[in-house]
Design an enzyme around this catalytic site. Structure first.
Site, PDB file in Angstrom:
ATOM      1  CG  MET A 128      -7.725  42.321  19.956  1.00  0.00           C
ATOM      2  SD  MET A 128      -9.187  43.299  19.558  1.00  0.00           S
ATOM      3  CE  MET A 128      -9.382  42.903  17.811  1.00  0.00           C
ATOM      4  CB  SER A 129      -1.423  40.754  17.036  1.00  0.00           C
ATOM      5  OG  SER A 129      -2.123  39.769  16.277  1.00  0.00           O
ATOM      6  N   GLY A 130      -3.943  42.520  15.506  1.00  0.00           N
ATOM      7  CA  GLY A 130      -4.358  42.917  14.172  1.00  0.00           C
ATOM      8  C   GLY A 130      -4.432  41.746  13.213  1.00  0.00           C
ATOM      9  CG  ASP A 174      -5.000  32.967  14.617  1.00  0.00           C
ATOM     10  OD1 ASP A 174      -5.869  32.412  13.929  1.00  0.00           O
ATOM     11  OD2 ASP A 174      -3.789  32.697  14.529  1.00  0.00           O
ATOM     12  CB  SER A 175      -5.880  38.487  18.224  1.00  0.00           C
ATOM     13  OG  SER A 175      -5.481  39.325  17.161  1.00  0.00           O
ATOM     14  CG  MET A 230       0.728  44.058  24.278  1.00  0.00           C
ATOM     15  SD  MET A 230       1.746  42.628  24.822  1.00  0.00           S
ATOM     16  CE  MET A 230       1.650  41.560  23.379  1.00  0.00           C
ATOM     17  CB  CYS A 280       7.375  37.338  24.242  1.00  0.00           C
ATOM     18  SG  CYS A 280       6.104  38.599  23.954  1.00  0.00           S
ATOM     19  N   GLY A 302      -5.417  34.774  20.919  1.00  0.00           N
ATOM     20  CA  GLY A 302      -5.714  33.915  19.780  1.00  0.00           C
ATOM     21  C   GLY A 302      -4.811  32.706  19.691  1.00  0.00           C
ATOM     22  CB  CYS A 310       6.769  40.288  16.692  1.00  0.00           C
ATOM     23  SG  CYS A 310       7.441  40.486  18.372  1.00  0.00           S
TER      24      CYS A 310
END
Length: 360
Positions: free
Chosen positions: A10-12, A15-16, A35, A103, A127, A200
């Site tokens: 989850m990136s916030g 999608d995730s 992460m 990555c 996501g 990112c």
């Protein structure tokens, strides 16, 4: 029967977050993992400062709303080693890297997946807009997502079979519009969050400023020459130029000039006319295949030479040391060392490798 346990990266983002909600709705035992890859410009040193990062805060809000556990994993060291250092080194070698490919290989579907399995997860979900399926022979395949505009299979060509067996992509059949509608239906706090198009770890998407800060000693001025070796002007450092570039050369000419090649040995930017930017083929290294272990002979198929570019017809000739020569049916523009060439049979992802040089 015990529920399957799925970790969601989850990136916030929407999608995730929607991925976590979908899997929870389907009855899986879900937990979120975020992460920490950089300090997002905050310069923190203490673990409790993670809560100040926007990615962690937004992911935690979603996890709290869904009533699922949330873990934070500090992967800054391995990310620096495998991605950001690689990113700088490639530019210093006059290549144009794709950090997302790197990555995914070493971080998301490498270290992160390993840590999630240690936490007891049976699978890890992300996501990404990609499709995974299993063929009759029991081999995992990757297909393009239903939303061709969001399809991210290009950056997945390196995934091994044992990795694919633990990966879930719940958004594979949805469009981005549908995903956002589902996020609203789940009342997710990030449903209307703006989508990020940036790399990112690059502040303000300004990779040139990033390189200047991290590789100052490599910005050596040099000559801009034409394809015949005639000096036309001066450049400010090879990392500031990319193949196919037209603007920002500072050269007056009768016809438009484009960057054709970057010569790190001579510290030269080579420019030419539009026809000089086209190549008949390319050489590639670090080949990896998904439906089969290796390519035993020439293969006629389709290829994509950069993210978002249309496919072209090619013939792939396997060579020693996991390299290949790729010949285009029609010449292609701006073949760029450091980028990936990725092969497709229809919507099936066959594999890919890193471009080392164009063939003129």
């Amino acid at each position: 029967m015990e529920k399957k346990k799925i970790a969601v990266a989850m990136s916030g983002g929407v999608d995730s977050s929607t991925t976590a909600a979908i899997l929870l709705d389907k009855g899986y035992d879900v937990f979120g993992v975020t992460m920490v890859l950089s300090d997002e410009g905050r310069g923190f040193t203490k673990e409790d400062s993670y809560d100040e990062l926007s990615s962690v805060k937004d992911a935690r809000k979603v996890c709290n709303m869904l009533d699922i556990k949330h873990y934070v994993m500090d992967l800054k060291d391995v990310f620096a080693k495998e991605v950001t250092n690689y990113f700088v080194d490639e530019y210093m070698s006059a290549h144009t890297p794709n950090p997302c490919v790197r990555c995914n290989h070493y971080i998301k579907f490498g270290r992160l997946l390993s840590e999630c399995l240690k936490l007891g997860a049976d699978y890890m979900a992300t996501g990404h807009y990609v499709t995974i399926e299993k063929n009759e022979a029991g081999r995992y395949l990757i297909r393009r997502a239903a939303d061709t505009h969001k399809d991210q299979s290009y950056v997945m060509y390196h995934l091994e079979q044992d990795v694919l067996s633990h990966i879930v992509f719940p958004l594979s059949k949805f469009t981005k519009t549908q995903t956002r509608e589902m996020a609203r239906s789940y009342n997710l706090p990030v449903a209307n969050k703006k989508e990020s198009q940036e790399i990112c770890f690059i502040p303000n998407d300004d990779y040139k400023a990033y390189l200047r800060n991290h590789a100052k000693m490599h910005f050596e001025p040099g000559d801009i020459v034409d394809v015949h070796g005639n000096v036309l002007g001066r450049h400010d450092g090879l990392p500031l130029y990319t193949i196919g570039q037209r603007k920002g050369l500072g050269i007056a000419a009768a016809e438009p000039l484009y960057v054709v090649r970057l010569d790190s040995d001579k510290n030269q930017v080579i420019v030419g006319g539009n026809k000089d930017v086209f190549s008949l083929g390319l050489m590639a290294k670090n080949l990896h295949w998904i439906p089969f272990d290796s390519l035993e002979g020439p293969l006629e198929t389709n290829a994509q030479i950069r993210y978002g570019k249309n496919v072209c017809k090619v013939t792939v000739y396997p060579l020693a040391n996991n390299t290949a020569k790729v010949i285009f049916e029609k010449p292609q523009r701006a073949v760029t060392p450091g980028q990936s060439v990725v092969f497709y049979d229809g919507d099936i992802l066959l594999g890919g490798g890193i471009i080392t040089e164009p063939l003129k």
